[in-house]
Design a protein around this motif. Structure first.
Motif, PDB file in Angstrom:
ATOM      1  N   UNK A 202      -3.102 110.395  13.287  1.00  0.00           N
ATOM      2  CA  UNK A 202      -1.678 110.082  13.272  1.00  0.00           C
ATOM      3  C   UNK A 202      -1.010 110.374  14.600  1.00  0.00           C
ATOM      4  N   UNK A 203      -1.368 111.470  15.221  1.00  0.00           N
ATOM      5  CA  UNK A 203      -0.808 111.810  16.533  1.00  0.00           C
ATOM      6  C   UNK A 203      -1.275 110.827  17.590  1.00  0.00           C
ATOM      7  N   UNK A 204      -2.523 110.376  17.493  1.00  0.00           N
ATOM      8  CA  UNK A 204      -3.037 109.412  18.461  1.00  0.00           C
ATOM      9  C   UNK A 204      -2.264 108.103  18.404  1.00  0.00           C
ATOM     10  N   UNK A 205      -1.904 107.663  17.203  1.00  0.00           N
ATOM     11  CA  UNK A 205      -1.074 106.452  17.086  1.00  0.00           C
ATOM     12  C   UNK A 205       0.261 106.655  17.777  1.00  0.00           C
ATOM     13  N   UNK A 270      -4.025 119.359  19.558  1.00  0.00           N
ATOM     14  CA  UNK A 270      -5.116 118.921  20.434  1.00  0.00           C
ATOM     15  C   UNK A 270      -4.806 117.587  21.081  1.00  0.00           C
ATOM     16  N   UNK A 271      -4.305 116.646  20.287  1.00  0.00           N
ATOM     17  CA  UNK A 271      -4.040 115.306  20.833  1.00  0.00           C
ATOM     18  C   UNK A 271      -2.851 115.331  21.780  1.00  0.00           C
ATOM     19  N   UNK A 272      -1.768 116.028  21.404  1.00  0.00           N
ATOM     20  CA  UNK A 272      -0.600 116.055  22.284  1.00  0.00           C
ATOM     21  C   UNK A 272      -0.902 116.774  23.597  1.00  0.00           C
ATOM     22  N   UNK A 387       7.357 120.944  12.002  1.00  0.00           N
ATOM     23  CA  UNK A 387       5.999 121.138  12.500  1.00  0.00           C
ATOM     24  C   UNK A 387       5.781 120.370  13.801  1.00  0.00           C
ATOM     25  N   UNK A 388       6.245 119.140  13.841  1.00  0.00           N
ATOM     26  CA  UNK A 388       6.054 118.334  15.046  1.00  0.00           C
ATOM     27  C   UNK A 388       6.843 118.912  16.216  1.00  0.00           C
ATOM     28  N   UNK A 389       8.073 119.322  15.952  1.00  0.00           N
ATOM     29  CA  UNK A 389       8.883 119.916  17.018  1.00  0.00           C
ATOM     30  C   UNK A 389       8.219 121.180  17.565  1.00  0.00           C
ATOM     31  N   UNK A 390       7.700 122.005  16.666  1.00  0.00           N
ATOM     32  CA  UNK A 390       7.062 123.237  17.109  1.00  0.00           C
ATOM     33  C   UNK A 390       5.854 122.977  17.989  1.00  0.00           C
ATOM     34  N   UNK A 391       5.015 122.004  17.616  1.00  0.00           N
ATOM     35  CA  UNK A 391       3.830 121.704  18.408  1.00  0.00           C
ATOM     36  C   UNK A 391       4.188 121.078  19.754  1.00  0.00           C
ATOM     37  N   UNK A 392       5.247 120.266  19.788  1.00  0.00           N
ATOM     38  CA  UNK A 392       5.685 119.697  21.068  1.00  0.00           C
ATOM     39  C   UNK A 392       6.164 120.805  21.998  1.00  0.00           C
ATOM     40  N   UNK A 393       6.891 121.770  21.445  1.00  0.00           N
ATOM     41  CA  UNK A 393       7.347 122.902  22.258  1.00  0.00           C
ATOM     42  C   UNK A 393       6.158 123.692  22.799  1.00  0.00           C
TER      43      UNK A 393
END
Length: 445
Positions: A202-205, A270-272, A387-393
């Protein structure tokens, strides 16, 4: 004496062989087998330890098992009884080897237990009835379940402001991730890695959409995928078991949920990280978020999430319209509470409590397990955006801020389970239901 899952033989015989004393014969062993199979199927189908405990005890009493005692954990169910005539106790156990949520089966088992406890079924009729329940075809075919999970991802993207293109991308990403995970599962790969791979896809897309500068809010895609992947059912049941006092089962479930959430975050991270190193413009600006007011697209998206969640967990078809309405209600309550400047976790808790109370009321009136009506309705509240915001940070180098956001997402997830359970408990205050009596714990001893 022990009989594990898959064994249909008696748990053993007391001295003198079966049938020599009341409560020691074949009927006692048949009752044990019935109760253990019911408990195993309830846990495997997604029910709480408290419900399985109560069902097994009711069956034991209904068919005259002397002094039945139950022991329910996530991995096994046990039952013992004390024969008359001074004979030694008899104990049997069944292992719960495979857990696959099936709410249609749960509803049928609850009906069976209720009829048996009311004296409407003989022991032989109950055994045949249970066999019929096990042999029934699923409420939906396999392709419908896979499509429902993908639809859940697409609706999740719409929920946080994505358009048609984002919804299509989330649908495809969820479908590919789910099928890839199923392929890995058939080869014995652990659930942790299946979930990590699905989140990574999903992140790769999302990364590819950013790389080609597609006219779409790419962040909504991964949020939709995360909402589809978060183990919401297990989270709700874990909190219910823990609050109800089944600490071993509740803790085990919660640890399992935390591992799966860690797997999701690992796949995203990992992907980001690799994408950021390759120069893909992953920005902290314009990340998806909940609307400040109840909007039609998001409300319909919440209804679609709840209905898709219900199909994926094999909720009976007649309950899909009420579940969709419940999803709209939970989302509308959450948005309005957020508009009052409440933080995410308290707003989620209050919305889940409202839905839990109303859902438990409807379930009591229609005599079905509350999980069937309540759990799908809180699916729109899953903290995918946080969750997405946290991983981007984190991948952007702001570890402190990212960690705090991830802790907030975890608190929000736990608030869902707690709110659902407390909502049901509020109904018990007004109108107590028949339940397993537990001894009062003495504090300080």
């Amino acid at each position: 004496m022990t009989a594990e899952s898959g064994d249909t033989s008696d748990a053993g015989t007391g001295p003198g062989g079966p049938g020599t004393e009341p409560g020691v014969g074949e009927d006692a062993y048949a009752t044990m087998d019935l109760a253990l199979r019911v408990g195993e199927l309830m846990l495997a189908g997604g029910d709480t330890a408290e419900a399985a405990d109560l069902a097994m005890a009711r069956l034991g009493r209904a068919y005259g098992l002397p002094h039945p005692e139950t022991n329910v954990t996530l991995a096994a169910v046990g039952l013992s009884y004390l024969p008359r005539g001074g004979r030694p106790p008899v104990t049997a156990e069944r292992r719960v080897r495979r857990r696959q949520p099936n709410y249609t089966r749960l509803a049928a088992i609850h009906d069976l237990v209720r009829d048996a406890a009311a004296g409407g079924l003989s022991l032989q009729q109950a055994k045949y009835g249970l066999g019929d329940i096990i042999g029934r075809r699923p409420a939906y075919p396999g392709w419908a379940q896979a499509g429902a999970l993908s639809l859940l991802g697409a609706a999740g993207a719409v929920l946080v402001g994505g358009g048609f293109v984002a919804a299509c991308a989330a649908f495809l990403a969820t479908l590919v991730g789910d099928r890839t995970g199923a392929w890995l599962g058939r080869r014995g790969i652990a659930d942790f890695f299946q979930m990590a791979v699905a989140a990574a896809i999903g992140t790769l897309v999302t990364v590819l959409l950013l790389a080609v500068d597609a006219p779409v809010r790419s962040g909504t895609v991964i949020v939709g995928v995360v909402i589809a992947l978060i183990p919401g059912r297990a989270l709700v049941v874990a909190m219910q078991d823990g609050i109800a006092g089944d600490l071993v089962t509740g803790t085990t479930r919660l640890v399992e949920v935390l591992f799966l959430i860690t797997a999701i975050l690992s796949g995203i991270g990992a992907v980001t990280y690799v994408a950021a190193r390759q120069g893909v413009p992953i920005s902290l600006q314009n990340l998806p978020s909940a609307p400040s007011s109840v909007a039609a697209p998001q409300t319909l998206g919440a209804a679609a999430i709840a209905a898709a969640f219900a199909v994926y967990h094999l909720v009976p078809r007649r309950w899909l319209p009420p579940v969709a309405l419940g999803g709209m209600l939970s989302w509308g309550a959450y948005v309005e509470l957020r508009a009052l400047d409440l933080p995410s976790a308290p707003a989620t808790f209050l919305a889940a409590t409202l839905v839990g109370a109303l859902g438990a009321t409807a379930a009591r009136l229609r005599r079905v397990p509350a999980l069937i009506l309540v759990t799908p309705c809180v699916a729109p509240l899953m903290p995918g955006t946080l969750m997405y915001r946290g991983m981007i940070q984190l991948t952007g180098g702001n570890a402190g801020r990212g960690g705090l956001i991830l802790l907030e997402s975890l608190a929000t997830a736990l608030a869902i389970g707690a709110g659902v359970y407390i909502g049901g408990e509020l109904l018990r205050v007004v109108r107590p239901a028949r339940r397993m009596l537990r001894p009062r714990r003495r504090v300080g001893v």
